[in-house]
Motif scaffolding. Sequence first.
Motif, PDB file in Angstrom:
ATOM      1  N   GLY A  61       0.799  -1.221   0.000  1.00 47.24           N
ATOM      2  CA  GLY A  61       0.000   0.000   0.000  1.00 47.24           C
ATOM      3  C   GLY A  61       0.827   1.264   0.000  1.00 47.24           C
ATOM      4  O   GLY A  61       0.298   2.352   0.184  1.00 47.24           O
ATOM      5  N   GLU A  62       2.129   1.151  -0.233  1.00 51.05           N
ATOM      6  CA  GLU A  62       3.047   2.298  -0.252  1.00 51.05           C
ATOM      7  C   GLU A  62       3.171   2.798  -1.699  1.00 51.05           C
ATOM      8  O   GLU A  62       4.186   2.645  -2.350  1.00 51.05           O
ATOM      9  N   PHE A  63       2.085   3.412  -2.172  1.00 51.11           N
ATOM     10  CA  PHE A  63       1.969   3.734  -3.591  1.00 51.11           C
ATOM     11  C   PHE A  63       2.927   4.830  -4.045  1.00 51.11           C
ATOM     12  O   PHE A  63       3.469   4.756  -5.142  1.00 51.11           O
ATOM     13  N   ALA A  64       3.135   5.847  -3.244  1.00 48.36           N
ATOM     14  CA  ALA A  64       4.052   6.928  -3.642  1.00 48.36           C
ATOM     15  C   ALA A  64       5.474   6.388  -3.780  1.00 48.36           C
ATOM     16  O   ALA A  64       6.179   6.717  -4.746  1.00 48.36           O
ATOM     17  N   GLU A  65       5.887   5.546  -2.838  1.00 47.44           N
ATOM     18  CA  GLU A  65       7.224   4.951  -2.901  1.00 47.44           C
ATOM     19  C   GLU A  65       7.340   4.034  -4.115  1.00 47.44           C
ATOM     20  O   GLU A  65       8.345   4.041  -4.825  1.00 47.44           O
ATOM     21  N   GLU A  67       5.613   4.173  -6.907  1.00 40.04           N
ATOM     22  CA  GLU A  67       5.650   4.988  -8.120  1.00 40.04           C
ATOM     23  C   GLU A  67       7.046   5.543  -8.363  1.00 40.04           C
ATOM     24  O   GLU A  67       7.572   5.470  -9.480  1.00 40.04           O
ATOM     25  N   GLN A  68       7.656   6.089  -7.329  1.00 41.07           N
ATOM     26  CA  GLN A  68       9.002   6.663  -7.463  1.00 41.07           C
ATOM     27  C   GLN A  68      10.005   5.594  -7.914  1.00 41.07           C
ATOM     28  O   GLN A  68      10.819   5.832  -8.807  1.00 41.07           O
ATOM     29  N   ILE A  69       9.922   4.421  -7.310  1.00 45.53           N
ATOM     30  CA  ILE A  69      10.834   3.334  -7.672  1.00 45.53           C
ATOM     31  C   ILE A  69      10.616   2.920  -9.119  1.00 45.53           C
ATOM     32  O   ILE A  69      11.576   2.801  -9.896  1.00 45.53           O
ATOM     33  N   HIS A  70       9.364   2.692  -9.509  1.00 45.72           N
ATOM     34  CA  HIS A  70       9.094   2.237 -10.880  1.00 45.72           C
ATOM     35  C   HIS A  70       9.496   3.282 -11.917  1.00 45.72           C
ATOM     36  O   HIS A  70       9.982   2.928 -12.995  1.00 45.72           O
ATOM     37  N   ARG A  71       9.325   4.564 -11.610  1.00 45.62           N
ATOM     38  CA  ARG A  71       9.764   5.612 -12.544  1.00 45.62           C
ATOM     39  C   ARG A  71      11.284   5.578 -12.714  1.00 45.62           C
ATOM     40  O   ARG A  71      11.804   5.716 -13.828  1.00 45.62           O
ATOM     41  N   ALA A  89       8.745  -2.748 -20.994  1.00 49.89           N
ATOM     42  CA  ALA A  89       7.278  -2.797 -20.979  1.00 49.89           C
ATOM     43  C   ALA A  89       6.760  -3.364 -19.661  1.00 49.89           C
ATOM     44  O   ALA A  89       5.754  -2.882 -19.115  1.00 49.89           O
ATOM     45  N   THR A  90       7.437  -4.364 -19.103  1.00 45.63           N
ATOM     46  CA  THR A  90       7.042  -4.943 -17.820  1.00 45.63           C
ATOM     47  C   THR A  90       7.125  -3.896 -16.717  1.00 45.63           C
ATOM     48  O   THR A  90       6.234  -3.793 -15.868  1.00 45.63           O
ATOM     49  N   THR A  91       8.174  -3.099 -16.744  1.00 41.61           N
ATOM     50  CA  THR A  91       8.337  -2.042 -15.752  1.00 41.61           C
ATOM     51  C   THR A  91       7.286  -0.964 -15.935  1.00 41.61           C
ATOM     52  O   THR A  91       6.725  -0.455 -14.950  1.00 41.61           O
ATOM     53  N   LEU A  92       6.996  -0.596 -17.159  1.00 41.32           N
ATOM     54  CA  LEU A  92       5.943   0.378 -17.420  1.00 41.32           C
ATOM     55  C   LEU A  92       4.607  -0.127 -16.877  1.00 41.32           C
ATOM     56  O   LEU A  92       3.858   0.629 -16.256  1.00 41.32           O
ATOM     57  N   ASN A  93       4.324  -1.396 -17.075  1.00 37.54           N
ATOM     58  CA  ASN A  93       3.098  -1.984 -16.542  1.00 37.54           C
ATOM     59  C   ASN A  93       3.064  -1.898 -15.019  1.00 37.54           C
ATOM     60  O   ASN A  93       2.023  -1.556 -14.435  1.00 37.54           O
ATOM     61  N   ALA A  94       4.172  -2.175 -14.361  1.00 38.59           N
ATOM     62  CA  ALA A  94       4.229  -2.083 -12.900  1.00 38.59           C
ATOM     63  C   ALA A  94       3.944  -0.658 -12.434  1.00 38.59           C
ATOM     64  O   ALA A  94       3.246  -0.443 -11.434  1.00 38.59           O
ATOM     65  N   LEU A  95       4.461   0.327 -13.170  1.00 37.90           N
ATOM     66  CA  LEU A  95       4.197   1.729 -12.846  1.00 37.90           C
ATOM     67  C   LEU A  95       2.716   2.042 -13.004  1.00 37.90           C
ATOM     68  O   LEU A  95       2.104   2.671 -12.131  1.00 37.90           O
ATOM     69  N   VAL A  96       2.115   1.597 -14.088  1.00 44.43           N
ATOM     70  CA  VAL A  96       0.696   1.853 -14.326  1.00 44.43           C
ATOM     71  C   VAL A  96      -0.151   1.228 -13.215  1.00 44.43           C
ATOM     72  O   VAL A  96      -1.064   1.875 -12.689  1.00 44.43           O
ATOM     73  N   VAL A  97       0.153   0.005 -12.834  1.00 41.45           N
ATOM     74  CA  VAL A  97      -0.602  -0.653 -11.761  1.00 41.45           C
ATOM     75  C   VAL A  97      -0.472   0.132 -10.462  1.00 41.45           C
ATOM     76  O   VAL A  97      -1.461   0.335  -9.748  1.00 41.45           O
ATOM     77  N   ALA A  98       0.725   0.604 -10.135  1.00 39.87           N
ATOM     78  CA  ALA A  98       0.927   1.392  -8.915  1.00 39.87           C
ATOM     79  C   ALA A  98       0.091   2.679  -8.967  1.00 39.87           C
ATOM     80  O   ALA A  98      -0.524   3.066  -7.973  1.00 39.87           O
ATOM     81  N   LEU A  99       0.058   3.337 -10.121  1.00 42.03           N
ATOM     82  CA  LEU A  99      -0.732   4.571 -10.251  1.00 42.03           C
ATOM     83  C   LEU A  99      -2.221   4.298 -10.120  1.00 42.03           C
ATOM     84  O   LEU A  99      -2.937   5.050  -9.447  1.00 42.03           O
ATOM     85  N   VAL A 100      -2.697   3.227 -10.727  1.00 34.88           N
ATOM     86  CA  VAL A 100      -4.107   2.865 -10.635  1.00 34.88           C
ATOM     87  C   VAL A 100      -4.486   2.518  -9.194  1.00 34.88           C
ATOM     88  O   VAL A 100      -5.509   2.968  -8.679  1.00 34.88           O
ATOM     89  N   ARG A 101      -3.645   1.750  -8.536  1.00 36.02           N
ATOM     90  CA  ARG A 101      -3.909   1.379  -7.148  1.00 36.02           C
ATOM     91  C   ARG A 101      -3.921   2.617  -6.235  1.00 36.02           C
ATOM     92  O   ARG A 101      -4.703   2.696  -5.300  1.00 36.02           O
ATOM     93  N   ALA A 102      -3.047   3.565  -6.536  1.00 39.96           N
ATOM     94  CA  ALA A 102      -3.008   4.791  -5.725  1.00 39.96           C
ATOM     95  C   ALA A 102      -4.316   5.569  -5.841  1.00 39.96           C
ATOM     96  O   ALA A 102      -4.728   6.259  -4.899  1.00 39.96           O
ATOM     97  N   LEU A 103      -4.980   5.396  -6.967  1.00 41.83           N
ATOM     98  CA  LEU A 103      -6.270   6.064  -7.184  1.00 41.83           C
ATOM     99  C   LEU A 103      -7.447   5.250  -6.662  1.00 41.83           C
ATOM    100  O   LEU A 103      -8.594   5.633  -6.832  1.00 41.83           O
ATOM    101  N   GLY A 104      -7.135   4.105  -6.063  1.00 41.80           N
ATOM    102  CA  GLY A 104      -8.180   3.261  -5.498  1.00 41.80           C
ATOM    103  C   GLY A 104      -8.691   2.186  -6.423  1.00 41.80           C
ATOM    104  O   GLY A 104      -9.693   1.539  -6.150  1.00 41.80           O
ATOM    105  N   GLY A 105      -7.979   1.970  -7.542  1.00 38.20           N
ATOM    106  CA  GLY A 105      -8.427   0.976  -8.524  1.00 38.20           C
ATOM    107  C   GLY A 105      -7.874  -0.386  -8.288  1.00 38.20           C
ATOM    108  O   GLY A 105      -7.129  -0.698  -7.446  1.00 38.20           O
TER     109      GLY A 105
END
Length: 105
Positions: A61-65, A67-71, A89-105
């Motif tokens: 649940g540490e979404f900001a951290e 996101e920073q790591i995946h970027r 592409a795998t890393t980009l997907n991990a970033l997208v999932v972190a961003l979506v989860r941070a928004l409650g998705g």
Amino acid sequence: GQAVAGQHDLALDDDRPRPALDEALAAAQEAYDGRRKVLGPDHLRTLIALDNLGIIRRNRGEFAEAEQIHRSVLDGMIRLLGACHRSTATTLNALVVALVRALGG
């Protein structure tokens, strides 16, 4: 290749209890620190270890951290492998999932 992409699977999404995620985080941090020290920060295996650390942070649940790591990993993957590589592409997907989860998705 196949072996590189498979290493991204070390920290898959799951519903492990918090103590298991704490243990996973400690192990992932140790793996990253060791690879960074031995291989350097821009080595593919170091970047993969850091990406796994981001996935575990996301699962905690540490979404900001996460996101920073995946970027950071995404930048390194693009420099090392190019924008169209499977590991990038795998890393980009991990970033997208972190961003979506941070928004409650």
